[in-house]
Design an enzyme around this catalytic site. Structure first.
Site, mmCIF file in Angstrom:
data_model
loop_
_atom_site.group_PDB
_atom_site.id
_atom_site.type_symbol
_atom_site.label_atom_id
_atom_site.label_comp_id
_atom_site.label_asym_id
_atom_site.label_seq_id
_atom_site.Cartn_x
_atom_site.Cartn_y
_atom_site.Cartn_z
ATOM 1 N N ASN A 77 -0.567 10.299 5.950
ATOM 2 C CA ASN A 77 -1.756 9.869 6.681
ATOM 3 C C ASN A 77 -2.836 10.918 6.736
ATOM 4 O O ASN A 77 -3.999 10.619 7.054
ATOM 5 C CB ASN A 77 -1.349 9.407 8.084
ATOM 6 C CG ASN A 77 -0.695 8.030 8.024
ATOM 7 O OD1 ASN A 77 -1.372 7.032 7.867
ATOM 8 N ND2 ASN A 77 0.620 8.011 8.107
ATOM 9 N N THR A 121 0.870 -1.183 0.000
ATOM 10 C CA THR A 121 0.000 0.000 0.000
ATOM 11 C C THR A 121 0.909 1.237 0.000
ATOM 12 O O THR A 121 1.330 1.695 -1.044
ATOM 13 C CB THR A 121 -0.970 0.002 1.200
ATOM 14 O OG1 THR A 121 -0.238 -0.256 2.405
ATOM 15 C CG2 THR A 121 -2.054 -1.052 1.024
ATOM 16 N N LYS A 136 4.063 -7.099 3.966
ATOM 17 C CA LYS A 136 3.823 -5.707 3.637
ATOM 18 C C LYS A 136 3.537 -5.004 4.951
ATOM 19 O O LYS A 136 2.964 -5.568 5.885
ATOM 20 C CB LYS A 136 2.679 -5.543 2.636
ATOM 21 C CG LYS A 136 1.289 -5.850 3.115
ATOM 22 C CD LYS A 136 0.591 -4.746 3.865
ATOM 23 C CE LYS A 136 0.680 -3.435 3.137
ATOM 24 N NZ LYS A 136 0.183 -2.316 4.013
ATOM 25 N N THR A 165 2.317 -8.814 12.610
ATOM 26 C CA THR A 165 2.636 -7.674 11.766
ATOM 27 C C THR A 165 1.429 -7.294 10.938
ATOM 28 O O THR A 165 0.350 -7.818 11.133
ATOM 29 C CB THR A 165 3.817 -8.021 10.855
ATOM 30 O OG1 THR A 165 4.102 -6.879 10.052
ATOM 31 C CG2 THR A 165 3.498 -9.174 9.949
#
Length: 409
Positions: free
Chosen positions: A404, A155, A181, A192
């Site tokens: 973000n 991503t 990822k 994770t």
């Protein structure tokens, strides 16, 4: 034990493919598949977040059932979290589609699914089912397909993350490979963001789960990017037994060899995720030595790499060791500050900044030079015992906020 190329396809009998389903964006692959014709023993660990994504619940049920697994389907772009019954129906539709394309030689309950991306959006199921149909004929067991799969699940990651090792068991060459990822929303309390491991070792389900559950404590559970534990955290390992070794059914020397290899794969992948934190310019490691016990060491190391103020200081190349002591102090671990020694360390040198309750005069320019390198370690000597622990994180940059602030829109 040697590191090799091949990622999730390094182990015999595993194939991979990727495809551009256009889930949220055009122009890049955003779905991946891992497949083994031979049935796989599976173990897994999942997010401790009370809010669990639909694929997490789907996979947990399969892992706990003990049923064999043949395939994993992963998408990026949409997390399929907080999506209710429609989200669970999407998981079932994906798994059923895979099973049907293989002539129902295995059931939908032999297919794991995983998602990563924006929370609260429904998956475009028709696009994904078409992508599955297109991916299956593309499955291959080579390095290129493994790499393509590892890129498809990214991503905000800036680089794909894959690793594999070859070692020997029972006179046979065996392998463990994996891909992960994770760049943001990384503060695991189980494993994770997303991690998929494959091995051709024959091993019982009980020992496979034991190896994975125990190893994540000192690997994936020791990384933090931003203090947020994801709704989608998933780490699974598939073992198809095609290497031909005598099945590992006891906690013996072969099991210890397997655990050591698994640790090397997991630690490498964990470190790469920390280094690729959103907006990161430094890999920041906290190594605690001389601790009273393992729990104390882990707690202190995690607290340091999770500290927002410390992460900001690392970004600014500021040897502000007081922030490290502060993070240790609120960690919940009990220790004597007047026994602690602190150093900043990397390949160019080591500088002491605090010793047994007393701040030291040190060369600020040299400290800034150490902190200017891409990798920097805070070495924390507790002088209370013999236990050690290492945690990995990254600095906090302006770019993290930018990424973000606009992630959904």
């Amino acid at each position: 034990m040697i590191s090799i190329n091949g990622g999730v396809c390094a182990a015999k009998g595993f194939m991979a493919a990727s495809y551009a389903a256009e889930i949220r964006k055009k122009g890049r692959d955003d779905m991946a598949m891992i497949f083994s014709k031979e049935p796989c023993t599976v173990a897994g660990t999942f997010t401790s977040n009370v809010v669990k994504a639909a694929p997490v619940m789907w996979d947990k049920n399969i892992v706990s059932s003990g049923k064999p697994v043949h395939a994993v389907v992963v998408n990026s772009g949409i997390a399929n979290a907080c999506t209710g019954k429609e989200g669970m129906d999407a998981c079932k539709a994906e798994a059923k589609c895979v099973a049907e394309h293989f002539g129902d030689t295995f059931s939908a309950e032999s297919v794991l699914v995983a998602s990563t991306g924006v929370i609260g959006m429904q998956l475009p199921v028709d696009k994904m089912l078409n992508a599955i149909s297109e991916m299956i004929p593309l499955l291959e067991s080579d390095e290129a397909h493994a790499t393509s799969a590892s890129k498809a699940i990214m991503t905000t990651d800036t680089v794909n993350k894959e690793f594999a090792v070859e070692f020997e068991l029972d006179g046979k060459k065996v392998h463990i490979g994996g891909m992960t990822k994770g760049s943001g929303m990384i503060h695991p309390r189980m494993c994770t963001m997303l991690c998929f491991l494959t091995t051709d070792v024959a091993i019982s389900k009980e020992l496979l789960q034991k190896a994975l559950s125990e190893d994540i404590v000192d690997t994936f559970n020791m990384i933090s990017v931003d203090g947020d534990t994801s709704t989608n955290d998933t780490c699974v390992i598939l073992a198809n037994g095609t290497a031909g070794n005598k099945e590992i059914i006891d906690d013996d020397e072969d099991f210890e060899t397997f655990r050591s290899a698994l640790h090397q794969v997991n630690a490498t992948l964990a470190t790469r995720m920390a280094a690729d934190g959103e907006g990161a310019s430094h890999l920041f490691t906290a190594k605690v030595v001389g601790a009273r016990n393992k729990d104390q060491a882990r707690t202190l190391a995690r607290s340091v790499v999770s500290s927002t103020l410390t992460k900001a200081a690392i970004y600014g190349r500021d040897a502000n060791w007081g922030r490290i002591l502060c993070a240790m102090g609120y960690s919940g671990a009990q220790f004597d500050p007047e026994k602690v020694d602190l150093y900043f360390v990397n390949d160019i040198g080591k500088i002491a900044v605090y010793k047994q309750g007393v701040p030291l005069d040190f060369d600020e320019d040299f400290a800034a030079e150490i902190l200017g390198y891409q990798e920097v370690t805070a070495l924390i000597e507790m002088n209370e015992g013999v236990e050690t622990a290492t945690a990995w994180g990254c600095d906090l940059t302006h770019e993290y906020v930018d990424i973000n602030a606009e992630y959904r829109t």
